[in-house]
Design a protein around this motif. Structure first.
Motif, PDB file in Angstrom:
ATOM      1  N   GLU A 294       0.830  -1.210   0.000  1.00  0.00           N
ATOM      2  CA  GLU A 294       0.000   0.000   0.000  1.00  0.00           C
ATOM      3  C   GLU A 294       0.859   1.252   0.000  1.00  0.00           C
ATOM      4  OE1 GLU A 294      -2.821   2.241   3.354  1.00  0.00           O
ATOM      5  OE2 GLU A 294      -2.323   0.115   3.555  1.00  0.00           O
ATOM      6  N   VAL A 295       0.445   2.238  -0.779  1.00  0.00           N
ATOM      7  CA  VAL A 295       1.083   3.558  -0.773  1.00  0.00           C
ATOM      8  C   VAL A 295       0.027   4.595  -0.412  1.00  0.00           C
ATOM      9  CG1 VAL A 295       2.242   5.336  -2.146  1.00  0.00           C
ATOM     10  CG2 VAL A 295       2.828   2.927  -2.486  1.00  0.00           C
ATOM     11  N   MET A 296       0.322   5.402   0.593  1.00  0.00           N
ATOM     12  CA  MET A 296      -0.621   6.427   1.048  1.00  0.00           C
ATOM     13  C   MET A 296      -0.036   7.811   0.798  1.00  0.00           C
ATOM     14  SD  MET A 296      -2.223   7.023   4.866  1.00  0.00           S
ATOM     15  CE  MET A 296      -0.763   7.833   5.553  1.00  0.00           C
ATOM     16  N   TYR A 297      -0.808   8.644   0.101  1.00  0.00           N
ATOM     17  CA  TYR A 297      -0.418  10.029  -0.146  1.00  0.00           C
ATOM     18  C   TYR A 297      -1.184  10.929   0.822  1.00  0.00           C
ATOM     19  CZ  TYR A 297       1.523   8.092  -4.446  1.00  0.00           C
ATOM     20  OH  TYR A 297       2.238   7.343  -5.354  1.00  0.00           O
ATOM     21  N   ALA A 298      -0.459  11.592   1.714  1.00  0.00           N
ATOM     22  CA  ALA A 298      -1.088  12.413   2.740  1.00  0.00           C
ATOM     23  C   ALA A 298      -0.974  13.894   2.402  1.00  0.00           C
ATOM     24  CB  ALA A 298      -0.454  12.137   4.102  1.00  0.00           C
ATOM     25  N   VAL A 299      -2.086  14.593   2.553  1.00  0.00           N
ATOM     26  CA  VAL A 299      -2.167  16.040   2.378  1.00  0.00           C
ATOM     27  C   VAL A 299      -2.548  16.636   3.723  1.00  0.00           C
ATOM     28  CG1 VAL A 299      -3.380  17.939   1.237  1.00  0.00           C
ATOM     29  CG2 VAL A 299      -2.843  15.846  -0.046  1.00  0.00           C
ATOM     30  N   VAL A 300      -1.812  17.638   4.189  1.00  0.00           N
ATOM     31  CA  VAL A 300      -2.142  18.274   5.460  1.00  0.00           C
ATOM     32  C   VAL A 300      -2.876  19.588   5.189  1.00  0.00           C
ATOM     33  CG1 VAL A 300       0.052  19.529   5.686  1.00  0.00           C
ATOM     34  CG2 VAL A 300      -1.270  18.951   7.732  1.00  0.00           C
ATOM     35  N   VAL A 301      -3.931  19.824   5.962  1.00  0.00           N
ATOM     36  CA  VAL A 301      -4.715  21.054   5.882  1.00  0.00           C
ATOM     37  C   VAL A 301      -4.488  21.821   7.179  1.00  0.00           C
ATOM     38  CG1 VAL A 301      -7.016  22.047   5.587  1.00  0.00           C
ATOM     39  CG2 VAL A 301      -6.445  19.864   4.480  1.00  0.00           C
ATOM     40  N   HIS A 302      -4.072  23.079   7.080  1.00  0.00           N
ATOM     41  CA  HIS A 302      -3.767  23.828   8.299  1.00  0.00           C
ATOM     42  C   HIS A 302      -4.143  25.296   8.133  1.00  0.00           C
ATOM     43  CE1 HIS A 302      -0.166  26.040   6.850  1.00  0.00           C
ATOM     44  NE2 HIS A 302      -0.005  24.996   6.065  1.00  0.00           N
ATOM     45  N   ALA A 303      -4.195  26.000   9.250  1.00  0.00           N
ATOM     46  CA  ALA A 303      -4.516  27.424   9.246  1.00  0.00           C
ATOM     47  C   ALA A 303      -3.282  28.232   8.852  1.00  0.00           C
ATOM     48  CB  ALA A 303      -4.993  27.847  10.636  1.00  0.00           C
ATOM     49  N   PRO A 304      -3.458  29.371   8.180  1.00  0.00           N
ATOM     50  CA  PRO A 304      -2.313  30.212   7.805  1.00  0.00           C
ATOM     51  C   PRO A 304      -1.477  30.657   9.005  1.00  0.00           C
ATOM     52  CG  PRO A 304      -4.293  30.907   6.634  1.00  0.00           C
ATOM     53  CD  PRO A 304      -4.736  29.904   7.652  1.00  0.00           C
ATOM     54  N   ASP A 305      -2.096  30.773  10.177  1.00  0.00           N
ATOM     55  CA  ASP A 305      -1.376  31.252  11.361  1.00  0.00           C
ATOM     56  C   ASP A 305      -0.318  30.274  11.859  1.00  0.00           C
ATOM     57  OD1 ASP A 305      -2.814  33.554  11.326  1.00  0.00           O
ATOM     58  OD2 ASP A 305      -4.214  32.980  12.907  1.00  0.00           O
ATOM     59  N   VAL A 306      -0.434  28.995  11.487  1.00  0.00           N
ATOM     60  CA  VAL A 306       0.556  28.006  11.932  1.00  0.00           C
ATOM     61  C   VAL A 306       1.466  27.609  10.778  1.00  0.00           C
ATOM     62  CG1 VAL A 306      -0.848  27.113  13.824  1.00  0.00           C
ATOM     63  CG2 VAL A 306      -1.072  26.101  11.544  1.00  0.00           C
ATOM     64  N   GLN A 307       1.658  28.528   9.860  1.00  0.00           N
ATOM     65  CA  GLN A 307       2.486  28.252   8.678  1.00  0.00           C
ATOM     66  C   GLN A 307       3.912  27.881   9.066  1.00  0.00           C
ATOM     67  OE1 GLN A 307       2.692  31.503   5.907  1.00  0.00           O
ATOM     68  NE2 GLN A 307       3.303  30.188   4.222  1.00  0.00           N
TER      69      GLN A 307
END
Length: 295
Positions: free
Chosen positions: A169-182
């Motif tokens: 298995e290969v998992m592609y992870a995308v992280v979603v975050h707020a601009p303030d924690v850039q």
């Protein structure tokens, strides 16, 4: 590059990269990556508008009690505080991907549906390895709620988090975050709209370009055939790598990605459990609808 995940399983990972199969196989030794499956519909694009979060009964109780989603683990670094969601691919989504494939190849659309025969990996199953309870939300609704709660109304940022490789298995992870924690996430590249990448984000949808649709291919593409597919004899079937995409929403420690309980119940459904069970709890045995639209 090597680590033990929270479930105690060994995994290989590549930070800030979404590596295609052809790139991974030059960096690690994996027999499944070296196995070429029979010809299958490729390239295929799935334009996915919904995400799903599967959990067991204990997780369900916690989500309804909070009410909302948070990382059940502990820790304060950027790798913690992530709430994971998978792509929710429906039968209509598979049919749409088939139409795009035929249009790209310039093939008459008068043939019988065939792509569903190739989509047998866990990424397409209605059953879950994580539990019997499934929350399914439109991506736009999740992003809007996230922006209101964590981004002061600004748009969340999406970044290429990592590629994780397991045995098959290969998992592609995308992280979603707020601009303030850039600052915590700036080492991860922004998710760009790239037609050759395993996934991208367009018009409120995740565009996924899978390289492995099945763990074992029981069919092969046969352009000369009226049905476009032929069965692969059982003795000639080979185990292959399959891939999928997940989105990880960063929820700061001691915070909850909140939803009204009525909203949670509205988006809640039951699903079958399937092996391997990735949770410590056993699955619940009950009756399920045979033709549920959500996967």
């Amino acid at each position: 590059m090597d680590r033990i995940n929270r479930r105690g399983h060994k995994e290989k990972y590549f930070v800030g990269k979404h590596l295609r199969f052809c790139e991974i196989k030059y960096q690690i030794l994996n027999n499944y990556l070296s196995t070429y499956p029979p010809r299958f519909p490729c390239p295929t694009e799935f334009h996915v508008s919904e995400l799903r979060h599967d959990t067991n009964f204990s997780g369900l109780q916690a989500i309804l009690s909070d009410p909302g989603f948070k990382d059940p683990g502990t820790g304060t670094n950027a790798s913690q505080g992530l709430v994971w969601w998978s792509l929710a691919i429906t039968g209509n989504g598979i049919a749409d991907a088939e139409r795009r494939f035929l249009l790209q190849k310039g093939v008459d659309n008068g043939c019988k549906p065939f792509l569903y025969k190739f989509t047998s990996s866990p990424a397409f199953r209605k059953a879950s390895r994580l539990g019997n309870f499934r929350f399914t939300f439109p991506i736009t609704e999740l992003l809007e709620s996230y922006a209101d709660q964590f981004c002061q109304g600004r748009a969340p940022q999406m970044r290429i988090y990592e590629t994780v490789v397991y045995k098959q298995e290969v998992m592609y992870a995308v992280v979603v975050h707020a601009p303030d924690v850039q600052k915590e996430f700036k080492k991860y590249p922004l998710l760009e709209d790239c037609s050759t990448a395993p996934c991208s984000f367009q018009d409120g949808k995740i565009v996924w370009r899978p390289q492995g649709l099945s763990k074992t291919h029981a069919f092969r593409l046969a352009p000369a055939s009226k049905t476009l597919v032929k069965k692969v004899p059982r003795k000639k079937r080979k185990f292959c790598m399959w891939d999928h995409v997940v989105l990880a929403f960063h929820v700061p420690q001691d915070k909850i990605f909140r939803f009204e309980k009525e909203t949670l119940v509205k988006h809640l459904s039951l699903c079958q459990g399937t092996l391997p069970n990735l949770n410590t709890e056993g699955f619940i045995k009950c009756e399920f609808e045979a033709n549920s639209d959500h996967q």
